[in-house]
Write an enzyme that holds these catalytic residues in place. Sequence first.
Site, PDB file in Angstrom:
ATOM      1  N   HIS A   1       0.396  -3.861   3.956  1.00  0.00           N
ATOM      2  CA  HIS A   1       0.583  -3.232   2.470  1.00  0.00           C
ATOM      3  C   HIS A   1       1.540  -4.194   1.480  1.00  0.00           C
ATOM      4  CE1 HIS A   1       0.531   0.521   3.856  1.00  0.00           C
ATOM      5  NE2 HIS A   1      -0.413   1.099   2.636  1.00  0.00           N
TER       6      HIS A   1
ATOM      7  N   ARG B   1       0.133   4.893  -5.240  1.00  0.00           N
ATOM      8  CA  ARG B   1       1.282   4.802  -4.520  1.00  0.00           C
ATOM      9  C   ARG B   1       2.945   5.549  -3.950  1.00  0.00           C
ATOM     10  NH1 ARG B   1      -2.741   0.758  -2.566  1.00  0.00           N
ATOM     11  NH2 ARG B   1      -3.707   0.770  -1.251  1.00  0.00           N
TER      12      ARG B   1
ATOM     13  N   ARG C   1      -0.389  10.516  -5.384  1.00  0.00           N
ATOM     14  CA  ARG C   1      -0.795  10.315  -3.170  1.00  0.00           C
ATOM     15  C   ARG C   1       0.855  10.857  -3.091  1.00  0.00           C
ATOM     16  NH1 ARG C   1      -2.236   5.844   0.721  1.00  0.00           N
ATOM     17  NH2 ARG C   1      -0.245   4.904   0.161  1.00  0.00           N
TER      18      ARG C   1
ATOM     19  N   GLU D   1      -9.505   9.670   5.396  1.00  0.00           N
ATOM     20  CA  GLU D   1      -8.620   8.400   6.296  1.00  0.00           C
ATOM     21  C   GLU D   1      -8.853   8.085   8.224  1.00  0.00           C
ATOM     22  OE1 GLU D   1      -5.527   6.317   4.186  1.00  0.00           O
ATOM     23  OE2 GLU D   1      -4.288   8.193   4.361  1.00  0.00           O
TER      24      GLU D   1
ATOM     25  N   ASN E   1      -8.893   2.053   4.372  1.00  0.00           N
ATOM     26  CA  ASN E   1      -8.171   0.604   5.354  1.00  0.00           C
ATOM     27  C   ASN E   1      -7.680   1.620   6.663  1.00  0.00           C
ATOM     28  OD1 ASN E   1      -8.440  -0.495   2.148  1.00  0.00           O
ATOM     29  ND2 ASN E   1      -6.010   0.103   2.221  1.00  0.00           N
TER      30      ASN E   1
ATOM     31  N   ARG F   1      -3.690  -2.546  11.837  1.00  0.00           N
ATOM     32  CA  ARG F   1      -4.431  -3.953  10.460  1.00  0.00           C
ATOM     33  C   ARG F   1      -3.190  -4.277   9.753  1.00  0.00           C
ATOM     34  NH1 ARG F   1      -3.935   1.431   5.547  1.00  0.00           N
ATOM     35  NH2 ARG F   1      -3.051  -0.899   4.214  1.00  0.00           N
TER      36      ARG F   1
HETATM   37  C1  PEP Z   1      -6.093   3.108   3.063  1.00  0.00           C
HETATM   38  O1  PEP Z   1      -5.485   3.735   3.935  1.00  0.00           O
HETATM   39  O2  PEP Z   1      -7.495   2.381   2.824  1.00  0.00           O
HETATM   40  C2  PEP Z   1      -6.156   4.062   1.679  1.00  0.00           C
HETATM   41  C3  PEP Z   1      -6.011   3.031   0.209  1.00  0.00           C
HETATM   42  O3  PEP Z   1      -4.761   3.910   1.741  1.00  0.00           O
HETATM   43  P1  PEP Z   1      -3.276   3.179   1.857  1.00  0.00           P
HETATM   44  O4  PEP Z   1      -3.612   1.281   2.299  1.00  0.00           O
HETATM   45  O5  PEP Z   1      -1.485   2.799   1.590  1.00  0.00           O
HETATM   46  O6  PEP Z   1      -2.173   3.561   3.445  1.00  0.00           O
HETATM   47 MG    MG Z   2      -3.917   4.973   4.407  1.00  0.00          MG
END
Ligand code: PEP
Ligand code: MG
Length: 535
Positions: A185, A290, A326, A424, A447, A458
């Site tokens: 993030h 977000r 969201r 996701e 992501n 990640r």
């Molecule tokens: C994702 O997971 O692709 C997403 C857009 O949400 P975040 O990156 O905030 O987890």
């Molecule tokens: Mg996400």
Amino acid sequence: MQGKAVSEGIAIGILTIYRKRRQHMQDLEYRGSVAEISRFALARSNTRRDLENLRLKASMEENETNVALLGSYMVMLDDPAFIGTVERRITNKHMPAELAVISARDKIYSLFKGMDDEYMKARAEDIQDISDRVLDNLAENKRLPDEYESDVILLAEDLTPSDTMQLDRDRILGFVTRRGSGLSHTAIIARSMNIPAAVALDYPKDCEGKLAILDGYSGELIIDPSEEVLKHYRDRKAEIEKRAEALNELRMQPSVTANGKHIGLLANVGSVEDVKKAIEFGCEGIGLFRTELFYLDRDDYPTEEEQYDTYVECVRALEGRELVIRTIDIGADKQEAYMQMKHEDNPAMGMRAVRYCLGHKDVFRTQLRAIYRAAVHGRVSILLPMIISIEEIWQVRSIMNEVRADLEREGREFGDCRFGVMIETPAAAMISDLLANEVDFFSIGTNDLTQYTLAVDRQNTELDFICDYHHQAILRFLQMIINNGHNGGCSVCVCGELAADTSFTGELLKMGVDELSVAPGSLLRVKQAIRGTSL
Ligand code: PEP
Ligand code: MG
């Protein structure tokens, strides 16, 4: 020095090491035993992560002495005697976590120092070092941006999302971290702020104060560049700025493919400022707000009124464009001490997002009330993160119904919201045909979908090389989700970072995606790619 580029741009500035500033001890306030113990637990967990990384590095360098030393540090960190001493001071003596750690440290230090055994005596220094690391992780009062005398490139071991959000865009030209990954993030926020950044770059300790160039395209940091290199980069910077100006002409052009198909081009944001920036760059709406970022870097949950004011400000600025809010994706790397989250061995698969909301219904209800009330002023949609089952949707729907009934009873105005889910997790992808019957739209979070499908953390710098966003498994999932969404009458947006990968725009459009949602700074680049695609 080579790192991994995570946010484009060129920065030329003075290298400055980011240090969290410890609060003056006399200013500390006691927030109650539960909150202080939870702050201590979070600081220990972050310290453990720091030590694990250092140990991994020492092991790669085959430095056996340091591997052993760091191993013993980790044992000490978990020592019940240390933890118990600190917690007792918090509970019985009402000490803030910092003072409790210092007091425990001093007691254990003198205990070890007083021993006859030379080996045990030496451990006194270790407890000092560990306590200092915990104190660093307890520090919350960040170095203030106006303390930087000149324009700087910031160097940090790591930056949390909340550290990154506070960076002063006027003074901080770019940043470099030793840890981190392209999908963290921190990197996502850097892109949304248009700050060049590189991660996984092992900068030398003694480079502070030197002039450097950060190349956010290649991930290189050039320390003490020659005049010739400086000139080369100054010219490149000017050229990039010229190209950005040329892209600016696209602002008012429609987002359509070469053969005339409209593709919704939306923005990912984390604040009112981002919304305004996105509008300047010609977005058609906000595809992902977000909202959890609003919950970071504070001492308590935001109130309903605070949230309502923020959402209304966004809605008004959008002048009829849609705002997809969201609901909070709290947990994993996005948490604060006041949330009192328990330590989890595997937080990415832990109590986060919709799971957190269903476990903390008061927090969730407060946010939903603010959203429904803001919807009176414009087009607002609700998007749920981390869904894995239909039952979660039913539970959320029932809370939504209660919230609306409460507002009605109180005589408060509220509006209608479209309702969508993030796809996701592999589970959501596999049942996307069923989910499509429950909701109005899908937003694909590539992501997390990549992280969970490939089983690649990640945040982990070490695994970046196998974190393949174009993996065949992801491509198959994407096609399946888009088809299932369309068959069930849902529009399908991609809001993960893949949406801004212009080498892949053509593929996504051919798969049938309806909308792309990207960081404000990427909108024009992506529009150019859409307009260059013929279906
Ligand atoms: C994702 O997971 O692709 C997403 C857009 O949400 P975040 O990156 O905030 O987890
Ligand atoms: Mg996400």
